[in-house]
Design a protein around this motif. Structure first.
Motif, PDB file in Angstrom:
ATOM      1  N   MET A 209       0.845  -1.338  -0.036  1.00  0.00           N
ATOM      2  CA  MET A 209       0.230   0.181  -0.444  1.00  0.00           C
ATOM      3  C   MET A 209       1.063   0.867   0.020  1.00  0.00           C
ATOM      4  O   MET A 209       1.994   1.170   0.461  1.00  0.00           O
ATOM      5  CB  MET A 209      -0.760  -0.024   1.269  1.00  0.00           C
ATOM      6  N   GLU A 210       0.213   2.595  -0.693  1.00  0.00           N
ATOM      7  CA  GLU A 210       1.266   3.903  -0.467  1.00  0.00           C
ATOM      8  C   GLU A 210       1.305   4.043   0.431  1.00  0.00           C
ATOM      9  O   GLU A 210       0.901   5.556   0.480  1.00  0.00           O
ATOM     10  CB  GLU A 210       0.860   4.715  -1.502  1.00  0.00           C
ATOM     11  N   GLY A 211       1.737   3.722   1.886  1.00  0.00           N
ATOM     12  CA  GLY A 211       1.674   4.595   3.034  1.00  0.00           C
ATOM     13  C   GLY A 211       3.220   4.656   3.703  1.00  0.00           C
ATOM     14  O   GLY A 211       3.548   3.730   3.332  1.00  0.00           O
ATOM     15  N   PRO A 212       2.987   5.717   5.020  1.00  0.00           N
ATOM     16  CA  PRO A 212       4.546   5.488   4.955  1.00  0.00           C
ATOM     17  C   PRO A 212       4.765   4.619   5.928  1.00  0.00           C
ATOM     18  O   PRO A 212       4.521   3.415   6.370  1.00  0.00           O
ATOM     19  CB  PRO A 212       4.760   6.612   6.260  1.00  0.00           C
ATOM     20  N   ARG A 213       6.141   4.961   6.130  1.00  0.00           N
ATOM     21  CA  ARG A 213       6.737   3.119   6.980  1.00  0.00           C
ATOM     22  C   ARG A 213       6.383   3.119   8.508  1.00  0.00           C
ATOM     23  O   ARG A 213       7.020   4.427   9.070  1.00  0.00           O
ATOM     24  CB  ARG A 213       8.850   2.709   6.482  1.00  0.00           C
ATOM     25  N   GLY A 214       4.994   2.089   8.840  1.00  0.00           N
ATOM     26  CA  GLY A 214       5.089   2.516  10.244  1.00  0.00           C
ATOM     27  C   GLY A 214       3.682   1.380  10.501  1.00  0.00           C
ATOM     28  O   GLY A 214       3.716   0.441   9.465  1.00  0.00           O
ATOM     29  N   GLY A 215       3.151   2.158  11.508  1.00  0.00           N
ATOM     30  CA  GLY A 215       2.293   0.207  11.887  1.00  0.00           C
ATOM     31  C   GLY A 215       1.602   0.400  12.187  1.00  0.00           C
ATOM     32  O   GLY A 215       0.931   1.571  12.817  1.00  0.00           O
ATOM     33  N   LEU A 216       0.283  -0.244  12.077  1.00  0.00           N
ATOM     34  CA  LEU A 216      -0.924   0.016  12.997  1.00  0.00           C
ATOM     35  C   LEU A 216      -1.718  -1.194  13.500  1.00  0.00           C
ATOM     36  O   LEU A 216      -1.999  -2.359  12.950  1.00  0.00           O
ATOM     37  CB  LEU A 216      -1.687   0.167  11.667  1.00  0.00           C
ATOM     38  N   MET A 217      -1.888  -1.183  14.948  1.00  0.00           N
ATOM     39  CA  MET A 217      -2.533  -2.262  15.403  1.00  0.00           C
ATOM     40  C   MET A 217      -3.915  -2.134  15.583  1.00  0.00           C
ATOM     41  O   MET A 217      -4.310  -0.665  15.980  1.00  0.00           O
ATOM     42  CB  MET A 217      -1.858  -2.139  16.682  1.00  0.00           C
ATOM     43  N   ALA A 218      -4.504  -3.031  15.988  1.00  0.00           N
ATOM     44  CA  ALA A 218      -6.782  -3.092  16.083  1.00  0.00           C
ATOM     45  C   ALA A 218      -6.624  -4.262  17.236  1.00  0.00           C
ATOM     46  O   ALA A 218      -6.082  -5.509  17.252  1.00  0.00           O
ATOM     47  CB  ALA A 218      -6.980  -3.042  14.609  1.00  0.00           C
ATOM     48  N   GLY A 219      -7.512  -3.683  18.049  1.00  0.00           N
ATOM     49  CA  GLY A 219      -7.844  -4.868  19.148  1.00  0.00           C
ATOM     50  C   GLY A 219      -9.194  -4.319  19.973  1.00  0.00           C
ATOM     51  O   GLY A 219      -9.472  -2.707  19.318  1.00  0.00           O
ATOM     52  N   SER A 220      -9.292  -4.934  21.311  1.00  0.00           N
ATOM     53  CA  SER A 220     -10.769  -3.778  22.221  1.00  0.00           C
ATOM     54  C   SER A 220      -9.075  -2.839  22.399  1.00  0.00           C
ATOM     55  O   SER A 220      -8.584  -2.619  22.796  1.00  0.00           O
ATOM     56  CB  SER A 220     -10.714  -5.317  23.034  1.00  0.00           C
ATOM     57  N   THR A 221     -10.198  -2.266  22.701  1.00  0.00           N
ATOM     58  CA  THR A 221      -9.894  -0.951  23.544  1.00  0.00           C
ATOM     59  C   THR A 221      -9.236  -1.339  24.839  1.00  0.00           C
ATOM     60  O   THR A 221      -8.205  -0.907  24.822  1.00  0.00           O
ATOM     61  CB  THR A 221     -11.440  -0.369  24.533  1.00  0.00           C
ATOM     62  N   GLU A 222      -9.891  -2.420  25.973  1.00  0.00           N
ATOM     63  CA  GLU A 222      -9.247  -2.887  27.314  1.00  0.00           C
ATOM     64  C   GLU A 222      -7.740  -3.279  26.231  1.00  0.00           C
ATOM     65  O   GLU A 222      -6.786  -2.237  27.082  1.00  0.00           O
ATOM     66  CB  GLU A 222     -10.302  -3.368  27.553  1.00  0.00           C
ATOM     67  N   LEU A 223      -7.580  -3.910  26.310  1.00  0.00           N
ATOM     68  CA  LEU A 223      -6.277  -4.170  24.892  1.00  0.00           C
ATOM     69  C   LEU A 223      -5.336  -3.600  24.984  1.00  0.00           C
ATOM     70  O   LEU A 223      -4.465  -3.009  24.448  1.00  0.00           O
ATOM     71  CB  LEU A 223      -5.881  -5.319  24.165  1.00  0.00           C
ATOM     72  N   ILE A 224      -5.698  -2.591  24.116  1.00  0.00           N
ATOM     73  CA  ILE A 224      -4.955  -1.036  23.403  1.00  0.00           C
ATOM     74  C   ILE A 224      -4.568  -0.321  24.201  1.00  0.00           C
ATOM     75  O   ILE A 224      -3.228   0.497  23.880  1.00  0.00           O
ATOM     76  CB  ILE A 224      -5.902  -0.597  22.326  1.00  0.00           C
ATOM     77  N   ASP A 225      -6.231  -0.629  24.721  1.00  0.00           N
ATOM     78  CA  ASP A 225      -5.338   0.889  25.998  1.00  0.00           C
ATOM     79  C   ASP A 225      -4.076   0.631  27.302  1.00  0.00           C
ATOM     80  O   ASP A 225      -2.933   1.028  27.165  1.00  0.00           O
ATOM     81  CB  ASP A 225      -6.314   1.270  26.415  1.00  0.00           C
ATOM     82  N   GLN A 226      -4.060  -1.467  27.507  1.00  0.00           N
ATOM     83  CA  GLN A 226      -2.796  -1.453  28.284  1.00  0.00           C
ATOM     84  C   GLN A 226      -1.068  -0.920  27.676  1.00  0.00           C
ATOM     85  O   GLN A 226      -0.318  -0.870  27.721  1.00  0.00           O
ATOM     86  CB  GLN A 226      -3.281  -2.767  28.650  1.00  0.00           C
ATOM     87  N   ILE A 227      -1.645  -1.571  26.262  1.00  0.00           N
ATOM     88  CA  ILE A 227      -0.461  -1.066  25.024  1.00  0.00           C
ATOM     89  C   ILE A 227       0.350  -0.279  24.712  1.00  0.00           C
ATOM     90  O   ILE A 227       0.790   0.353  24.878  1.00  0.00           O
ATOM     91  CB  ILE A 227      -0.289  -2.719  24.183  1.00  0.00           C
ATOM     92  N   LYS A 228      -1.123   0.604  24.468  1.00  0.00           N
ATOM     93  CA  LYS A 228      -0.319   2.056  24.213  1.00  0.00           C
ATOM     94  C   LYS A 228      -0.103   2.461  25.022  1.00  0.00           C
ATOM     95  O   LYS A 228       0.644   3.123  25.761  1.00  0.00           O
ATOM     96  CB  LYS A 228      -2.068   2.990  24.318  1.00  0.00           C
TER      97      LYS A 228
END
Length: 383
Positions: A209-228
């Protein structure tokens, strides 16, 4: 794979060649067929928002919307690299003395996974056969790689089997879907990882895809908040310029180019066979593994005890130097696979015909042989 200083220096040489090409002929002269071209297709309005607080305030709403559409899940976490998400996720979820088990089509998995397992004091094991796959009582995380670095894809049935086993033990499932979020869905019509039951999924915003070198993570709000929380503590989050580029990449993404390359790859493969070459096909092109490149060069001249990694890097360097064609071994990050992979779905494939590409591939094997015959390997790699 152990990363060496020589790998760093080889990458510097590859980038030096590219820089000179740009100075001489402009950036449009380059033909990036890595499938990792990336991009920052920003407007003046976007650029005006690239400030410490204004950018995040505006871009977060949009990346949440587009990210959920692309990956599923309740919440999205932009990252400065996919590796950053993996590191932050393992630090957040894995306790010392526990185990991470990883299922994938072919070893090895991304090196950031075992490295971070070691960092937190966890055991790590990889499985490529479901008959051998097992989740011990002290397992704290199950990892699935949807598509390997060489674009090998696991089936939906395998996905579901691993996820079901993890769910039965109430263990979170993380999917490394770096390129899989496009390849699996566009070519094999597979569901999003989250829709298959995974708790977390991460993708690279520059792969196919034509985006920059980066990462995008998806999940539940609870888990993403812990990781964030961990990601912010370690400075692993995606900054405003990166997120703005991700938004543009997601807005522009279409599976059509990938699907068209999938249809055309057999014609491309046949042209290579007609020239006496026998690469491996990928969903969107073809590839030569390191050993295959060394074997092909050895048909022309002896490469002696030089490692296949080095021979592949020489090949990649010469492909840039003579034909402006960029492949991973010469410019990829140290530790990356030295497979020469040609992605026909890359936007730059429009800059040359199949026949021109095939001629460049064949001629470069002859040029590598000349380098080894004249004992000028060091010059190609470092000088």
């Amino acid at each position: 794979m152990e990363i060496t200083l020589n790998e760093v220096k080889r990458r510097e040489k590859g980038l030096k060649i590219i820089n000179q090409k740009i100075k001489n002929d402009g950036v449009d002269s380059l033909i990036d067929l890595t499938g990792l071209a990336g991009g920052f297709d920003l407007t003046p309005e976007d650029i005006s928002l690239l400030e410490t607080y204004a950018g995040p305030a505006v871009f977060d709403e949009k990346i949440q919307e587009l990210g959920r559409e692309h990956l599923g899940g309740e919440k999205i976490l932009p990252l400065n690299r996919t590796t950053s998400g993996i590191v932050g996720m393992i630090i957040a979820l894995v306790k010392p003395g526990t185990k991470i088990v990883h299922y994938l089509a072919k070893k090895p998995g991304h090196p950031s996974i075992p490295r971070t397992a070691k960092l937190v004091g966890a055991d790590y094991v990889e499985y490529t056969n479901l008959d051998d796959f097992k989740i011990d009582d002290n397992t704290s995380l199950v990892v699935i790689t949807g598509t390997t670095m060489d674009l090998e894809v696991i089936s939906v049935d395998d996905f579901k089997t691993v996820i079901d086993q993890a769910k039965a033990k109430n263990i979170p499932v993380f999917v490394d879907d770096a390129s899989g979020a496009r390849i699996r869905r566009a070519v094999y019509d597979q569901p999003r990882a989250i829709d298959l039951g995974a708790d977390l999924s991460v993708t690279s915003t520059d792969k196919l895809m034509e985006g920059p070198r980066g990462g995008l993570m998806a999940g539940s709000t609870e888990l993403i908040d812990q990781i964030k929380l961990v990601v912010n503590q370690y400075g692993l989050e995606g900054q405003a310029p990166l997120v703005a580029g991700m938004i543009k990449g997601l807005e522009k993404y279409s599976p059509d180019r990938i699907k068209e390359a999938f249809k055309q790859k057999d014609e491309l493969y046949q042209k290579l066979q007609d020239k006496g070459l026998n690469p491996q096909t990928t969903p969107t092109g073809f590839m030569f593994k390191e050993d295959e490149i060394k074997n092909e060069v050895d048909k022309r001249t002896s490469t002696g005890d030089v490692s296949a990694d080095v021979v592949a890097t020489v090949y990649s360097m010469l492909l840039i130097d003579n034909y402006n064609i960029i492949t991973i071994p010469a410019v990829g990050m140290p530790g990356a696979s030295k497979t020469v992979r040609i992605d026909w779905s890359a936007k730059d494939s429009e800059k040359l015909s199949m026949d021109e590409l095939v001629d460049a591939i064949v001629d470069t094997f002859d040029k590598v042989a000349s380098v080894f015959s004249s004992d000028s390997v060091e010059q190609v790699l470092y000088e």
